[in-house]
Design a protein around this motif. Sequence first.
Motif, PDB file in Angstrom:
ATOM      1  N   ARG A   1      11.211  27.807 -13.788  1.00 34.53           N
ATOM      2  CA  ARG A   1      11.162  26.667 -14.719  1.00 34.53           C
ATOM      3  C   ARG A   1       9.945  25.783 -14.433  1.00 34.53           C
ATOM      4  N   ALA A   2       9.653  25.570 -13.154  1.00 38.03           N
ATOM      5  CA  ALA A   2       8.495  24.749 -12.811  1.00 38.03           C
ATOM      6  C   ALA A   2       7.210  25.401 -13.300  1.00 38.03           C
ATOM      7  N   PHE A   3       7.111  26.704 -13.184  1.00 39.32           N
ATOM      8  CA  PHE A   3       5.905  27.404 -13.635  1.00 39.32           C
ATOM      9  C   PHE A   3       5.721  27.231 -15.142  1.00 39.32           C
ATOM     10  N   THR A   4       6.815  27.378 -15.899  1.00 41.65           N
ATOM     11  CA  THR A   4       6.736  27.160 -17.348  1.00 41.65           C
ATOM     12  C   THR A   4       6.321  25.730 -17.655  1.00 41.65           C
ATOM     13  N   SER A   5       6.953  24.786 -16.990  1.00 40.93           N
ATOM     14  CA  SER A   5       6.655  23.376 -17.248  1.00 40.93           C
ATOM     15  C   SER A   5       5.207  23.043 -16.935  1.00 40.93           C
ATOM     16  N   GLU A   6       4.714  23.555 -15.834  1.00 36.23           N
ATOM     17  CA  GLU A   6       3.390  23.147 -15.369  1.00 36.23           C
ATOM     18  C   GLU A   6       2.260  23.890 -16.047  1.00 36.23           C
TER      19      GLU A   6
ATOM     20  N   ARG B   1       2.550  24.956 -19.332  1.00 43.54           N
ATOM     21  CA  ARG B   1       2.594  24.615 -20.759  1.00 43.54           C
ATOM     22  C   ARG B   1       2.510  23.118 -21.018  1.00 43.54           C
ATOM     23  N   PHE B   2       3.019  22.303 -20.100  1.00 42.79           N
ATOM     24  CA  PHE B   2       3.148  20.875 -20.379  1.00 42.79           C
ATOM     25  C   PHE B   2       2.452  20.008 -19.323  1.00 42.79           C
ATOM     26  N   GLY B   3       3.045  19.900 -18.148  1.00 42.69           N
ATOM     27  CA  GLY B   3       2.524  18.973 -17.150  1.00 42.69           C
ATOM     28  C   GLY B   3       1.084  19.241 -16.762  1.00 42.69           C
ATOM     29  N   GLY B   4       0.733  20.507 -16.545  1.00 38.96           N
ATOM     30  CA  GLY B   4      -0.642  20.831 -16.139  1.00 38.96           C
ATOM     31  C   GLY B   4      -1.674  20.435 -17.165  1.00 38.96           C
ATOM     32  N   PRO B   5      -1.522  20.853 -18.445  1.00 39.06           N
ATOM     33  CA  PRO B   5      -2.492  20.430 -19.460  1.00 39.06           C
ATOM     34  C   PRO B   5      -2.558  18.915 -19.651  1.00 39.06           C
ATOM     35  N   VAL B   6      -1.403  18.220 -19.596  1.00 38.61           N
ATOM     36  CA  VAL B   6      -1.440  16.759 -19.769  1.00 38.61           C
ATOM     37  C   VAL B   6      -2.163  16.101 -18.599  1.00 38.61           C
TER      38      VAL B   6
ATOM     39  N   TRP C   1       4.581  13.354 -18.981  1.00 38.58           N
ATOM     40  CA  TRP C   1       5.463  14.476 -19.303  1.00 38.58           C
ATOM     41  C   TRP C   1       6.820  14.224 -18.659  1.00 38.58           C
ATOM     42  N   ASN C   2       7.781  15.091 -18.957  1.00 34.09           N
ATOM     43  CA  ASN C   2       9.145  14.969 -18.466  1.00 34.09           C
ATOM     44  C   ASN C   2       9.369  15.891 -17.274  1.00 34.09           C
ATOM     45  N   SER C   3      10.383  15.590 -16.489  1.00 34.79           N
ATOM     46  CA  SER C   3      10.601  16.310 -15.235  1.00 34.79           C
ATOM     47  C   SER C   3      10.992  17.765 -15.427  1.00 34.79           C
ATOM     48  N   ASP C   4      11.686  18.089 -16.531  1.00 35.89           N
ATOM     49  CA  ASP C   4      12.229  19.437 -16.702  1.00 35.89           C
ATOM     50  C   ASP C   4      11.806  20.038 -18.038  1.00 35.89           C
ATOM     51  N   GLU C   5      10.530  19.931 -18.366  1.00 29.62           N
ATOM     52  CA  GLU C   5      10.039  20.472 -19.643  1.00 29.62           C
ATOM     53  C   GLU C   5      10.328  21.967 -19.762  1.00 29.62           C
ATOM     54  N   GLY C   6      10.332  22.684 -18.648  1.00 29.16           N
ATOM     55  CA  GLY C   6      10.507  24.129 -18.709  1.00 29.16           C
ATOM     56  C   GLY C   6      11.903  24.577 -19.046  1.00 29.16           C
ATOM     57  N   ALA C   7      12.901  23.677 -18.992  1.00 30.36           N
ATOM     58  CA  ALA C   7      14.284  24.095 -19.212  1.00 30.36           C
ATOM     59  C   ALA C   7      14.496  24.716 -20.586  1.00 30.36           C
ATOM     60  N   LEU C   8      13.787  24.214 -21.589  1.00 32.78           N
ATOM     61  CA  LEU C   8      13.929  24.723 -22.948  1.00 32.78           C
ATOM     62  C   LEU C   8      13.174  26.014 -23.188  1.00 32.78           C
TER      63      LEU C   8
END
Length: 501
Positions: free
Chosen positions: A354-359, A361-366, A308-315
Motif C-alpha cells: 500500500r505504501a508503494f502505491t501511495s508513494e 502515485r500520490f505522495g511522491g509526485p506531490v 496528501w493523505n496517510s493511506d492513499e494506496g488503500a483504494l
Amino acid sequence: MSTDQVRTRVASGALLGASAGGVAAFRGIPYAAPPVGPLRWRPPAPPAAWDGDRPALQPGPAPVQPQPPRNSIMWHTNFADSRALVMSEDCLYLNVWSPDPGGGGLPVLVFLQGGGNRFGHGGQEIHDGASMARRGVVVVTLTLRVGALGYLAHPELAAEDEHGASGNYGPLDVLAALRWVRENIAAFGGDPDRVTLAGNSAGAAIVNHLMAAPAARGLFRAALGQSSAGIHRGEGAMATQEEAQQEGVRALGPLGAVPLEQLRRLPPVSLLLDAHLGVVLDGRLLTTDTTEVFEAGHQAAVPLLVGWNSDEGALYTPAGAADALRERVTSGPHARVLAPHYPVGPAEIAASARAFTSETRFGGPVWRWARTHVDTSGAPTWVYRFDHAPPLPPDLDLAPPPDGGTGYGVFHTAELPYTGDNLDCRRWPWTEADRELARVTADTWARFVTDLDPNGGALPAWPGFDTTPEARALVLGTRLRVEPVPRVAALEALATLPRPL
C-alpha cells in the motif's frame, strides 16, 4: 433557515440567486457555450447573452460519465448526494458562493473536483462552498468536460485545428472559467487579482499543469493541490501529440475508423469509453512537459500549498500487489534502491504494498511538486499530510479494499469533508473531534487564500517547505503537529528512479 432572493449582473446578463445563513449562492451559471454538435471537441466558446433575470438556483448538469460502484468508498464519500444526478453534454456551468456580493475586494477560491478525469462535477454536495464563504472567501466550483469528451486526442481533430492541437478540452474549460472569473467575479464581491486555484486529485493535477501553461499566467495568484500532481508522474512523461492521437484512436475501439463528422453526431453515451484519457501535450495549452517546465523554473512563481493523505494506496492497491512488490525488491532492476524502504516479510508486505502505491502515485509526485517549485522558483510553499480517518458508519454498504486488506484508513479523498467544512453532507457518526478538525482545516485553507500564508489560528508554527531532508510538514489529525515529511527517505529513493517504474 430563511432564504432571500439576491440579484447581480455579469457580462452575459442578470442572475437571480438565493441568500441564506449570511451567504449568497448563485448556481448553474454558464461560463462557456454548450460544447455540443459542431462544438464537441473544440476549445470552449464564449457563453451567449440572455435577456431578463436568469434563475441561478440549481447547479448545472454533470458531464456525461459513468459512476463508481455504489458500494465503493469513493461513491459514498463523493457521490452519495441528496440531489438526483442529472447529466448532459451541455455541462459548462459554474457555481458561486459569496458572503457579500454587494461588496468588493474579497479573496476568491476556484476549486476543481477530482475524479480521474472520468467522474465528478462542480455541483457535488461535498464541494458546497457556503462554509468556506462564511470565512470571508468567494468560492467558485465548476464543471468541466471529462472522459473522451474532455480528453480525446485524434488525428482529424488535430488536422482541423489551427495549432495542430487536440485533447485537453477539460483543462481548456478550466482556463475559460478562470477568464470568466477574471471578468465577472467583482459582481459577487470578489477581487479578480486575489484568485487561488485549488483542486483535489485530478483537479490538483490540472492546477499543476496550469501553473506551467503560459495562457493561464496572471489568472491566479496562488495554488493549492490535494493528493495529486501533474509532474514526476508514476506513469512517466506526458504523452506527445502523436502518442495521444494514437491512444485516442485505440480508445475509440470499433469507433476508431468512424470519420470525425460522424463522431460528432453520436450520442454522448456512445463515447463512454473504457479508457483512462488525461492531460497531454496538446500543442495549444501545453507544448512542453510540465515536469520540464518546473525543472527549468518557467512555471508561475506563485505561493503553493500541497499535501496528501496517510493511506492513499488503500483504494488503489490491487490484488497481487504484494507479490509484485516482493519481486521488485528482491530481483527487480531497482531492488537495491527499493528494498530498504519496502520490507517484504510476512508481517510487513501488505503495508509495504500500500505504501508503494501511495508513494508512487500520490505522495511522491506531490512532494516533488513542492520540492521542484521551491528549488526553481523560490516561491513560498507549504506541505501537509492529512492523518485522520473519517468515522464510516458500521452499516455502510461498503466493498472491501481491492487488496483484501482490512479497512481504508485515511483513504484518497478522505480529507474533502474537512477541507470544505462540509461534514454534514454525509450522515456519518461525526464526533466533536471531527468537527474541530474540519473547522481548523477549513480555517487554514481560508487563511492561505486570504493571506497567502496558512499560519495562524489553532495551528502550531508551520514553516515553509524547503529542499532539505529536514523539511517539515503540517500533520492534520486529531493532534495537530509539525514534523519532518513522513517517509522522506523512501520519497528520496523513488526520486532517483526512472518513470514508469
